[in-house]
Design a protein around this motif. Structure first.
Motif, PDB file in Angstrom:
ATOM      1  N   LEU A 121       9.066   0.063  13.017  1.00  0.00           N
ATOM      2  CA  LEU A 121       7.859   0.542  13.681  1.00  0.00           C
ATOM      3  C   LEU A 121       8.134   1.730  14.585  1.00  0.00           C
ATOM      4  O   LEU A 121       7.330   2.661  14.668  1.00  0.00           O
ATOM      5  CB  LEU A 121       7.224  -0.597  14.493  1.00  0.00           C
ATOM      6  N   MET A 122       9.289   1.726  15.275  1.00  0.00           N
ATOM      7  CA  MET A 122       9.571   2.828  16.194  1.00  0.00           C
ATOM      8  C   MET A 122       9.891   4.129  15.471  1.00  0.00           C
ATOM      9  O   MET A 122       9.971   5.183  16.098  1.00  0.00           O
ATOM     10  CB  MET A 122      10.692   2.452  17.173  1.00  0.00           C
ATOM     11  N   ASP A 123      10.084   4.070  14.156  1.00  0.00           N
ATOM     12  CA  ASP A 123      10.260   5.296  13.377  1.00  0.00           C
ATOM     13  C   ASP A 123       8.929   5.895  12.954  1.00  0.00           C
ATOM     14  O   ASP A 123       8.893   6.983  12.365  1.00  0.00           O
ATOM     15  CB  ASP A 123      11.110   5.017  12.134  1.00  0.00           C
ATOM     16  N   ASP A 124       7.840   5.198  13.229  1.00  0.00           N
ATOM     17  CA  ASP A 124       6.505   5.660  12.848  1.00  0.00           C
ATOM     18  C   ASP A 124       5.957   6.582  13.936  1.00  0.00           C
ATOM     19  O   ASP A 124       5.737   6.149  15.072  1.00  0.00           O
ATOM     20  CB  ASP A 124       5.583   4.449  12.673  1.00  0.00           C
ATOM     21  N   PRO A 125       5.733   7.868  13.632  1.00  0.00           N
ATOM     22  CA  PRO A 125       5.228   8.798  14.653  1.00  0.00           C
ATOM     23  C   PRO A 125       3.888   8.388  15.247  1.00  0.00           C
ATOM     24  O   PRO A 125       3.541   8.823  16.353  1.00  0.00           O
ATOM     25  CB  PRO A 125       5.104  10.128  13.886  1.00  0.00           C
ATOM     26  N   GLU A 129       2.653   5.847  22.335  1.00  0.00           N
ATOM     27  CA  GLU A 129       3.812   6.192  23.146  1.00  0.00           C
ATOM     28  C   GLU A 129       4.137   5.130  24.179  1.00  0.00           C
ATOM     29  O   GLU A 129       5.310   4.873  24.470  1.00  0.00           O
ATOM     30  CB  GLU A 129       3.599   7.541  23.834  1.00  0.00           C
ATOM     31  N   ASP A 130       3.115   4.477  24.747  1.00  0.00           N
ATOM     32  CA  ASP A 130       3.399   3.449  25.748  1.00  0.00           C
ATOM     33  C   ASP A 130       4.092   2.252  25.126  1.00  0.00           C
ATOM     34  O   ASP A 130       4.978   1.643  25.730  1.00  0.00           O
ATOM     35  CB  ASP A 130       2.122   3.023  26.479  1.00  0.00           C
ATOM     36  N   GLU A 131       3.732   1.919  23.875  1.00  0.00           N
ATOM     37  CA  GLU A 131       4.392   0.808  23.186  1.00  0.00           C
ATOM     38  C   GLU A 131       5.828   1.189  22.826  1.00  0.00           C
ATOM     39  O   GLU A 131       6.750   0.367  22.952  1.00  0.00           O
ATOM     40  CB  GLU A 131       3.629   0.425  21.930  1.00  0.00           C
ATOM     41  N   ALA A 207      12.946  13.620  25.134  1.00  0.00           N
ATOM     42  CA  ALA A 207      12.178  13.755  26.377  1.00  0.00           C
ATOM     43  C   ALA A 207      12.253  12.473  27.194  1.00  0.00           C
ATOM     44  O   ALA A 207      12.357  12.513  28.430  1.00  0.00           O
ATOM     45  CB  ALA A 207      10.723  14.106  26.055  1.00  0.00           C
ATOM     46  N   LEU A 208      12.221  11.328  26.514  1.00  0.00           N
ATOM     47  CA  LEU A 208      12.363  10.054  27.228  1.00  0.00           C
ATOM     48  C   LEU A 208      13.739   9.962  27.884  1.00  0.00           C
ATOM     49  O   LEU A 208      13.873   9.489  29.015  1.00  0.00           O
ATOM     50  CB  LEU A 208      12.160   8.884  26.260  1.00  0.00           C
ATOM     51  N   GLY A 209      14.773  10.409  27.161  1.00  0.00           N
ATOM     52  CA  GLY A 209      16.122  10.378  27.709  1.00  0.00           C
ATOM     53  C   GLY A 209      16.277  11.294  28.910  1.00  0.00           C
ATOM     54  O   GLY A 209      16.907  10.923  29.911  1.00  0.00           O
ATOM     55  N   ARG A 210      15.708  12.483  28.829  1.00  0.00           N
ATOM     56  CA  ARG A 210      15.791  13.408  29.959  1.00  0.00           C
ATOM     57  C   ARG A 210      15.121  12.814  31.198  1.00  0.00           C
ATOM     58  O   ARG A 210      15.634  12.939  32.319  1.00  0.00           O
ATOM     59  CB  ARG A 210      15.127  14.735  29.594  1.00  0.00           C
ATOM     60  N   THR A 295       7.208  -8.092  23.233  1.00  0.00           N
ATOM     61  CA  THR A 295       6.684  -6.932  22.506  1.00  0.00           C
ATOM     62  C   THR A 295       6.945  -7.126  21.012  1.00  0.00           C
ATOM     63  O   THR A 295       8.094  -7.334  20.591  1.00  0.00           O
ATOM     64  CB  THR A 295       7.310  -5.608  22.979  1.00  0.00           C
ATOM     65  N   TYR A 296       5.899  -7.066  20.226  1.00  0.00           N
ATOM     66  CA  TYR A 296       6.033  -7.256  18.784  1.00  0.00           C
ATOM     67  C   TYR A 296       6.891  -6.159  18.173  1.00  0.00           C
ATOM     68  O   TYR A 296       7.663  -6.406  17.240  1.00  0.00           O
ATOM     69  CB  TYR A 296       4.656  -7.277  18.124  1.00  0.00           C
ATOM     70  N   THR A 297       6.781  -4.940  18.705  1.00  0.00           N
ATOM     71  CA  THR A 297       7.559  -3.825  18.160  1.00  0.00           C
ATOM     72  C   THR A 297       9.054  -4.106  18.255  1.00  0.00           C
ATOM     73  O   THR A 297       9.802  -3.902  17.287  1.00  0.00           O
ATOM     74  CB  THR A 297       7.216  -2.523  18.902  1.00  0.00           C
TER      75      THR A 297
END
Length: 348
Positions: A121-125, A129-131, A207-210, A295-297
């Protein structure tokens, strides 16, 4: 505060720490279970037989693959994929000796049911974003309390030590790093003793990492890089290239080309490390994933990841078929609680 949010906060403060304590205790043990030990000799024989069969067909393609010729790359990837499929299909009755074939044949048939290649799921664009952010936060906490980051540290330490022994501050670069969870951990652990970098093809992850690095006051260089074209890292004198918990996202031919690229570009060496699929790990992660983080993801991707992961012998096969490897020493190994690595060290 809504009732659901209040309940979630209570669970986060009271239930999660208790579960994390259990996970920390489990992290000291290999959790892959007896099936792996029973089938490892068979897999080793299947690997060697597959290398002997496919190596001669792949060797003539190496030069063209390194030159980036599309037809050669397509043919190479197809052959490596066929090699993995062939290795997995090898039956113990074809390879085993000593009268053990009936039992290992049954275990092999059971084990073959585990592998399944489905997207995460996290590979799905289109994932909100919050999930994605919440699932990645849960993943980071899970990696810490299950000792996965410590496992990675132990696997790459010999390479970092070798680079440090040359009297310089080593540069460690994690490719296909996603949001840079490992890079942030390395920056905390090494401090000023090493320069830490992370790259990915997806800017939204970086961006999340930064943001995390700035919040935690950590120095990490984030950049968009293609793990199959790391010439810029070579020019900057990167000492160690790592690829952690990402291998299962890629087909075997691409992994082989990534290993070759990292081995040729890193001054000291490279380390590829990921989980190893197993029924025992699948069951434990499914249970913990359902209870932890809510979290289901995270739950879906954790279970899906394990079923996509490679065995140590499969990664050894991929490394043996990697095109144009320089003069290197290749080691594979297992690391508790559930990981395998390929460590590639440049020879003088």
């Amino acid at each position: 505060m809504p009732r659901a949010s209040m309940l979630s906060e209570v669970l986060r403060r009271s239930f999660d720490p208790a579960l994390e304590a259990v996970m920390r205790r489990m992290s000291r043990h290999d959790v892959r279970g007896p099936l792996r030990a029973a089938l490892a000799p068979h897999r080793g024989r299947a690997m060697r037989r597959t290398i002997d069969r496919f190596g001669p067909a792949i060797a003539p393609l190496e030069g063209a693959v390194l030159r980036g010729e599309a037809a050669a790359i397509e043919r190479f990837d197809a052959l490596v994929a066929e090699a993995i499929t062939t290795m997995r299909a090898e039956r113990p009755s074809d390879l085993d000796e000593g009268g053990r074939a009936p039992l290992t044949e049954l275990l092999h048939a059971v084990d073959a049911r585990l592998y399944r290649d489905r997207p995460e799921l996290m590979d799905d664009p289109s994932l909100p974003e919050d999930e994605r952010t919440h699932a990645l936060d849960v993943l980071d906490r899970f990696n810490h309390c299950t000792g996965i980051y410590e496992t990675v540290m132990a696997a790459i330490d010999p390479l970092v030590e070798a680079a440090s022994g040359e009297g310089k501050r080593p540069i460690v670069h994690d490719v296909a790093a996603g949001h840079g969870g490992l890079a942030l951990h390395l920056a905390e652990r090494f401090g000023d003793r090493a320069a830490i970098e992370a790259s990915d093809l997806r800017e939204e992850y970086l961006a999340l990492g930064r943001a995390q690095a700035a919040e935690r006051g950590l120095s990490v260089r984030f950049s968009v890089e293609d793990a199959l074209a790391l010439g810029g890292l070579s020019e900057r004198g990167v000492d160690v290239i790592t690829c952690t918990q990402a291998i299962h996202h890629f087909p075997p031919g691409m992994i082989a080309r990534m290993m070759s690229e990292a081995a040729r570009r890193a001054r000291v060496g490279a380390c590829f490390i990921d989980g190893e699929r197993s029924f025992t790990t699948l069951g434990l992660v499914a249970l913990v994933g359902a209870l932890y983080g809510r979290t289901y993801t995270f739950y879906y991707d954790a279970v899906t990841s394990i079923r996509r992961m490679y065995y140590e012998e499969e990664l050894a096969l991929v490394a043996a078929l990697a095109p144009g490897m320089p003069k290197v020493r290749v080691e594979t190994g297992i690391a508790p609680p559930s990981h395998v690595y390929v460590r590639i060290t440049r020879e003088p």
